[in-house]
Design an enzyme around this catalytic site. Structure first.
Site, PDB file in Angstrom:
ATOM      1  N   GLU A 173       0.856  -1.192   0.000  1.00 17.04           N
ATOM      2  CA  GLU A 173       0.000   0.000   0.000  1.00 17.04           C
ATOM      3  C   GLU A 173       0.884   1.232   0.000  1.00 17.04           C
ATOM      4  O   GLU A 173       2.007   1.185   0.514  1.00 17.04           O
ATOM      5  CB  GLU A 173      -0.862   0.041   1.274  1.00 17.04           C
ATOM      6  CG  GLU A 173      -1.930  -1.020   1.336  1.00 17.04           C
ATOM      7  CD  GLU A 173      -2.685  -1.010   2.673  1.00 17.04           C
ATOM      8  OE1 GLU A 173      -2.328  -0.230   3.578  1.00 17.04           O
ATOM      9  OE2 GLU A 173      -3.627  -1.806   2.801  1.00 17.04           O
TER      10      GLU A 173
ATOM     11  N   LYS B 169       2.397   4.413   1.468  1.00 14.58           N
ATOM     12  CA  LYS B 169       2.549   4.890   2.839  1.00 14.58           C
ATOM     13  C   LYS B 169       2.369   6.408   2.793  1.00 14.58           C
ATOM     14  O   LYS B 169       3.262   7.136   2.362  1.00 14.58           O
ATOM     15  CB  LYS B 169       3.934   4.523   3.393  1.00 14.58           C
ATOM     16  CG  LYS B 169       4.106   4.920   4.835  1.00 14.58           C
ATOM     17  CD  LYS B 169       5.454   4.469   5.372  1.00 14.58           C
ATOM     18  CE  LYS B 169       5.549   4.648   6.867  1.00 14.58           C
ATOM     19  NZ  LYS B 169       5.139   5.957   7.337  1.00 14.58           N
TER      20      LYS B 169
ATOM     21  N   ARG C 217      -1.872  10.115  11.451  1.00 13.07           N
ATOM     22  CA  ARG C 217      -2.749   8.960  11.624  1.00 13.07           C
ATOM     23  C   ARG C 217      -4.055   9.411  12.260  1.00 13.07           C
ATOM     24  O   ARG C 217      -4.046  10.216  13.197  1.00 13.07           O
ATOM     25  CB  ARG C 217      -2.080   7.904  12.494  1.00 13.07           C
ATOM     26  CG  ARG C 217      -2.773   6.558  12.420  1.00 13.07           C
ATOM     27  CD  ARG C 217      -1.850   5.471  12.867  1.00 13.07           C
ATOM     28  NE  ARG C 217      -2.410   4.150  12.680  1.00 13.07           N
ATOM     29  CZ  ARG C 217      -1.693   3.037  12.790  1.00 13.07           C
ATOM     30  NH1 ARG C 217      -0.430   3.087  13.074  1.00 13.07           N
ATOM     31  NH2 ARG C 217      -2.259   1.851  12.612  1.00 13.07           N
TER      32      ARG C 217
ATOM     33  N   GLU D 271      -5.061   7.678   7.324  1.00 13.59           N
ATOM     34  CA  GLU D 271      -4.046   8.730   7.377  1.00 13.59           C
ATOM     35  C   GLU D 271      -4.691   9.985   6.784  1.00 13.59           C
ATOM     36  O   GLU D 271      -5.266   9.934   5.687  1.00 13.59           O
ATOM     37  CB  GLU D 271      -2.818   8.292   6.554  1.00 13.59           C
ATOM     38  CG  GLU D 271      -1.630   9.193   6.688  1.00 13.59           C
ATOM     39  CD  GLU D 271      -0.730   8.894   7.911  1.00 13.59           C
ATOM     40  OE1 GLU D 271      -1.100   8.077   8.786  1.00 13.59           O
ATOM     41  OE2 GLU D 271       0.334   9.525   7.992  1.00 13.59           O
TER      42      GLU D 271
ATOM     43  N   GLU E  40       5.495   8.593   1.428  1.00 10.69           N
ATOM     44  CA  GLU E  40       6.793   8.326   2.051  1.00 10.69           C
ATOM     45  C   GLU E  40       7.431   7.039   1.559  1.00 10.69           C
ATOM     46  O   GLU E  40       8.594   6.797   1.787  1.00 10.69           O
ATOM     47  CB  GLU E  40       6.547   8.141   3.546  1.00 10.69           C
ATOM     48  CG  GLU E  40       7.081   9.214   4.418  1.00 10.69           C
ATOM     49  CD  GLU E  40       7.083   8.766   5.871  1.00 10.69           C
ATOM     50  OE1 GLU E  40       6.090   8.144   6.317  1.00 10.69           O
ATOM     51  OE2 GLU E  40       8.079   9.047   6.561  1.00 10.69           O
TER      52      GLU E  40
ATOM     53  N   LYS F   3       2.012  -5.564   3.686  1.00 12.00           N
ATOM     54  CA  LYS F   3       1.262  -6.256   4.754  1.00 12.00           C
ATOM     55  C   LYS F   3       0.831  -7.653   4.305  1.00 12.00           C
ATOM     56  O   LYS F   3       0.461  -7.825   3.139  1.00 12.00           O
ATOM     57  CB  LYS F   3      -0.017  -5.453   5.077  1.00 12.00           C
ATOM     58  CG  LYS F   3       0.241  -4.012   5.447  1.00 12.00           C
ATOM     59  CD  LYS F   3      -1.068  -3.237   5.606  1.00 12.00           C
ATOM     60  CE  LYS F   3      -0.816  -1.816   6.065  1.00 12.00           C
ATOM     61  NZ  LYS F   3      -2.049  -1.031   6.191  1.00 12.00           N
TER      62      LYS F   3
ATOM     63  N   LYS G 169       7.444  -1.442   6.811  1.00 15.69           N
ATOM     64  CA  LYS G 169       7.442  -0.128   6.170  1.00 15.69           C
ATOM     65  C   LYS G 169       8.710   0.007   5.327  1.00 15.69           C
ATOM     66  O   LYS G 169       9.791  -0.375   5.767  1.00 15.69           O
ATOM     67  CB  LYS G 169       7.299   1.004   7.181  1.00 15.69           C
ATOM     68  CG  LYS G 169       8.261   0.996   8.336  1.00 15.69           C
ATOM     69  CD  LYS G 169       7.959   2.140   9.310  1.00 15.69           C
ATOM     70  CE  LYS G 169       8.755   2.019  10.585  1.00 15.69           C
ATOM     71  NZ  LYS G 169       8.417   2.965  11.617  1.00 15.69           N
TER      72      LYS G 169
HETATM   73  P1  ATP Z   1       6.820   4.140  14.313  1.00 16.04           P
HETATM   74  O1  ATP Z   1       6.413   4.157  15.742  1.00 16.04           O
HETATM   75  O2  ATP Z   1       6.714   2.845  13.623  1.00 16.04           O
HETATM   76  O3  ATP Z   1       8.106   4.862  14.029  1.00 16.04           O
HETATM   77  P2  ATP Z   1       5.581   6.320  13.200  1.00 16.04           P
HETATM   78  O4  ATP Z   1       4.384   6.930  13.793  1.00 16.04           O
HETATM   79  O5  ATP Z   1       6.887   6.999  13.350  1.00 16.04           O
HETATM   80  O6  ATP Z   1       5.668   4.878  13.610  1.00 16.04           O
HETATM   81  P3  ATP Z   1       6.033   5.573  10.552  1.00 16.04           P
HETATM   82  O7  ATP Z   1       7.308   4.940  10.911  1.00 16.04           O
HETATM   83  O8  ATP Z   1       6.112   6.667   9.581  1.00 16.04           O
HETATM   84  O9  ATP Z   1       5.243   6.164  11.723  1.00 16.04           O
HETATM   85  O10 ATP Z   1       5.056   4.401  10.003  1.00 16.04           O
HETATM   86  C1  ATP Z   1       3.786   4.061  10.418  1.00 16.04           C
HETATM   87  C2  ATP Z   1       2.753   5.134  10.107  1.00 16.04           C
HETATM   88  O11 ATP Z   1       2.494   5.235   8.707  1.00 16.04           O
HETATM   89  C3  ATP Z   1       1.379   4.805  10.655  1.00 16.04           C
HETATM   90  O12 ATP Z   1       1.326   5.157  12.006  1.00 16.04           O
HETATM   91  C4  ATP Z   1       0.445   5.624   9.788  1.00 16.04           C
HETATM   92  O13 ATP Z   1       0.275   6.877  10.382  1.00 16.04           O
HETATM   93  C5  ATP Z   1       1.226   5.815   8.506  1.00 16.04           C
HETATM   94  N1  ATP Z   1       0.614   5.191   7.307  1.00 16.04           N
HETATM   95  C6  ATP Z   1       0.523   5.783   6.097  1.00 16.04           C
HETATM   96  N2  ATP Z   1      -0.003   4.971   5.195  1.00 16.04           N
HETATM   97  C7  ATP Z   1      -0.281   3.802   5.825  1.00 16.04           C
HETATM   98  C8  ATP Z   1      -0.832   2.567   5.393  1.00 16.04           C
HETATM   99  N3  ATP Z   1      -1.189   2.344   4.147  1.00 16.04           N
HETATM  100  N4  ATP Z   1      -0.961   1.595   6.333  1.00 16.04           N
HETATM  101  C9  ATP Z   1      -0.583   1.786   7.614  1.00 16.04           C
HETATM  102  N5  ATP Z   1      -0.042   2.939   8.075  1.00 16.04           N
HETATM  103  C10 ATP Z   1       0.115   3.941   7.188  1.00 16.04           C
END
Ligand code: ATP
Length: 635
Positions: A286, A288, A293, A341, A440, A445, A464
């Site tokens: 998917e 990102k 969020r 998101e 990003e 998944k 990710k």
């Molecule tokens: P982490 O605690 O893993 O560092 P983070 O809040 O810093 O999380 P990221 O590392 O950027 O965030 O990756 C996860 C985030 O990506 C999710 O919390 C969500 O906000 C965002 N996101 C964007 N697109 C998606 C998607 N398709 N599926 C799941 N999450 C997504």
């Protein structure tokens, strides 16, 4: 009188003496061993369940230093100056003397306890109960408006006057918002489960040692799962008393209106790593999206709430999303929890805008007519639908439910773009497309096997892939700013650099990881200077772990209040920094090389910063292919 004296007279039916809780805190503070801490707290909770079961909820809240579920957003954290005034009032000492002692000892709680001991006058002799303390703390947190400072001091004094021994220290620390005894929430959860099981003495007696161990382990797993789905002790503790631990999950499940802890993803460094992980497993890629969020809850009565990654209520920040929801719900849908998101959207060009644009939106009290930055919501999961939790369904089934239950509206509400790619080339093409579209990278998944939604878990079933980190360290880090270095030359008047730390959730300490001086615009430097002005402390708190050498010690210390996203070239074993100390090297910690400031992470609390364990995992992953072995930084 020592804190244990009144607890010795604790009888069945009494309310729990505050001294009994503080005695347990004292014992916990004296050890760093996790098993010992669990044992001590279990013993205390067992007594509570036996003698004063109706006080269990308040005891749990006091152990966690909370007064209500976290998502309700009410915190204690009374300002240092109010607390110093209260301690001065209650002990007859001058504020100046208290400040001097604090600078030396580094803990107002201990200063207050010592000051009370020196005092010749005595309190009323009343025994403080956990109920009384909890109720007063709750009242204090609710005091606002004119003369609130004086009212708070009055309330604090009404407790302080009756505190004996270490009760004073822990009361002050509770009011400060941090107990600092190394008691992590997961330990509290385990102790609740163990106490509930062991309280059933007749049954436990018939078990073998193995059986008992298994039951304790199962009980801990049940309560942790329940808490991730339903982070609300007001519901969990009474349900535990009524139904017992085994049936707890049947009575405490994901419920719209109560934000669950979001599922998190593992970083990856290469597309081949993705394919290796998902060999023979069906998976989906998917986009990102790079925004904020948004967990959207809709109750049967139509009440809608938007929660952040951090369970903060964002409904007032996004009145546009609130207004949109009724238009995108398919007929027949009554209640749901969506994982999405929210992304900045260019209405004219019909395209996604970078995160930096979204971050310019006001956070509070946004009026719909004043909105400058439009958002589009990208939904990627549905966790609850029409009265039923879906988290144990497969992602394939959840995705179908999502698509059947909502209607896309261009530029307002869309399903996350996805593709079932199978080769490095296909994934690479999709990744390039996502980045060209201001995303990003990708989230990869599992679709069927192991694809249930795992609240709060950083799961290997969600990977990710961030374009910027491919072949690098796999991810950025989210670090807490703990100190600042006075700027020179072009940075005179601002901070020239900062000391950053990761968070170790086992010991509840912030471990220094690097100094940072790059990535800041002039605007950033100005903003940081202004922001940290209100968060300076004279001495580093006892829960900061750093090497006290001249090159590291900051000119100014800050309270742990802000998280920054930071990029780095790589990680190295460090002679001075203490991140993940003991995890990769017996005594040394890990540090970041060439750290660069990316952005402030308002959606993460300091305790949700990157952990020492994660830093160690990133370090190990980075060094898997480094034949020369771990790098050591020079400093
Ligand atoms: P982490 O605690 O893993 O560092 P983070 O809040 O810093 O999380 P990221 O590392 O950027 O965030 O990756 C996860 C985030 O990506 C999710 O919390 C969500 O906000 C965002 N996101 C964007 N697109 C998606 C998607 N398709 N599926 C799941 N999450 C997504």
């Amino acid at each position: 009188m020592d804190a244990s004296d009144s607890s010795a007279q604790w009888k069945k039916g009494d309310s729990v003496p505050y001294s009994a809780l503080c005695k347990t805190f004292d014992e916990i503070e004296a050890t760093t061993k996790r098993l010992k801490i669990t044992e001590l707290l279990t013993k205390f909770f067992r007594q509570v369940l036996l003698l004063s079961p109706s006080s269990m909820l308040h005891c749990v809240y006091l152990c966690l230093n909370k007064i209500c579920p976290e998502y309700e957003g009410k915190e204690l954290g009374i300002g240092e100056s109010i607390l110093m005034k209260a301690v001065a009032n209650a002990t007859g000492r001058s504020i100046a003397n208290i400040k001097t002692d604090c600078a030396q000892i580094g803990d107002l709680g201990s200063v207050a306890e010592a000051s009370k001991k020196k005092q010749m006058t005595f309190g009323s002799g009343k025994v403080l109960s956990v109920e009384k303390v909890f109720a007063t703390l709750k009242e204090i947190s609710g005091i606002t408006g004119a003369s609130s400072q004086a009212k708070k001091i009055d309330k604090i004094n009404s407790l302080l006057v009756n505190c004996k021994g270490s009760e004073t220290k822990f009361l002050i620390r509770s009011l400060e918002g941090k107990l600092r005894i190394g008691l992590a929430e997961k330990t509290v959860l385990i102790a609740i489960a163990h106490a509930a099981i062991l309280s059933n003495a007749a049954e436990v007696k018939t078990w073998s040692k193995d059986k008992l161990e298994k039951e304790l382990e199962n009980g801990s797993a049940i309560i942790k799962q329940v808490y991730c789905e339903l982070p609300n002790y007001d519901l969990i503790i009474p349900a535990l008393a009524q139904h017992g631990i085994k049936a707890l999950h049947d009575h405490c499940k994901l419920t719209p209106g109560i934000p669950l802890k979001p599922m998190l993803a593992h970083p990856t460094k290469s597309l081949t790593e993705v394919l290796n992980r998902f060999e023979n497993i069906e998976f989906t890629c998917e986009y990102k999206y790079d925004g904020e969020r948004a967990q959207i809850h809709r109750l049967e009565d139509g009440t809608t709430t938007i929660y952040s990654r951090n369970s903060e209520n964002l409904s007032a920040k996004y009145p546009d999303i609130m207004a949109l929801i009724p238009d995108v719900v398919a007929p027949g849908v009554t209640s749901f929890v969506l994982d999405c998101e929210a992304v900045a959207w260019d209405i004219k060009k019909k395209c996604i805008l970078p995160f930096q644009v979204l971050s310019t939106r006001k956070r509070k009290d946004v009026a719909i007519e004043d909105i400058q930055v439009s958002v589009c919501l990208y939904a990627f999961d549905i966790l609850y639908l029409n009265g039923k939790p879906l988290i144990t369904d497969t992602l394939r089934a959840r995705r179908q439910n999502l698509r059947d239950s909502f209607l896309e509206k261009e530029g307002k509400f869309c399903f996350a773009k996805s593709v079932e790619a199978n080769s490095v080339d296909e994934i690479q093409t999709f990744l390039d497309e996502s980045v060209a579209g201001n995303c990003e990278g990708l989230m990869v998944k599992t679709l069927d096997e192991g694809s249930s939604y795992e609240p709060s878990v950083r799961s290997r079933n969600w990977l990710k892939v961030k374009k910027d980190y491919l072949n690098g360290i796999g991810d950025s880090l989210d670090l807490v700013v703990i100190g600042g270095y006075i700027g020179k030359g072009k940075r005179t008047g601002w901070y020239g650099g900062f000391l950053l730390a990761c968070y170790d959730d086992d010991s509840e300490t912030y471990q220094s990881i690097c100094k940072i001086a790059t990535g800041f615009s002039e605007e950033d430097l100005k903003q940081h200077k202004e922001f940290f002005e209100a968060h300076k402390v004279d001495t580093p708190p006892s829960y900061y772990k750093f090497s006290d050498v001249p090159n590291i010690r900051p000119d100014v210390w800050f309270k742990p209040v802000q998280v920054w996203e930071v990029k780095a070239a790589d990680l190295s074993i460090s002679p001075v920094h203490l991140a993940g100390q003991g995890l990769v090297d017996l005594s040394k910690g890990i540090s970041l090389r060439f750290p660069r400031f990316i952005r402030i992470r308002d959606d993460k609390s300091p305790e949700q910063a990157t952990t020492g364990e994660q830093v160690a995992t990133m370090y190990r992953a980075q060094n898997l292919n480094t034949a020369s072995g771990p790098m050591e930084e020079d400093y």
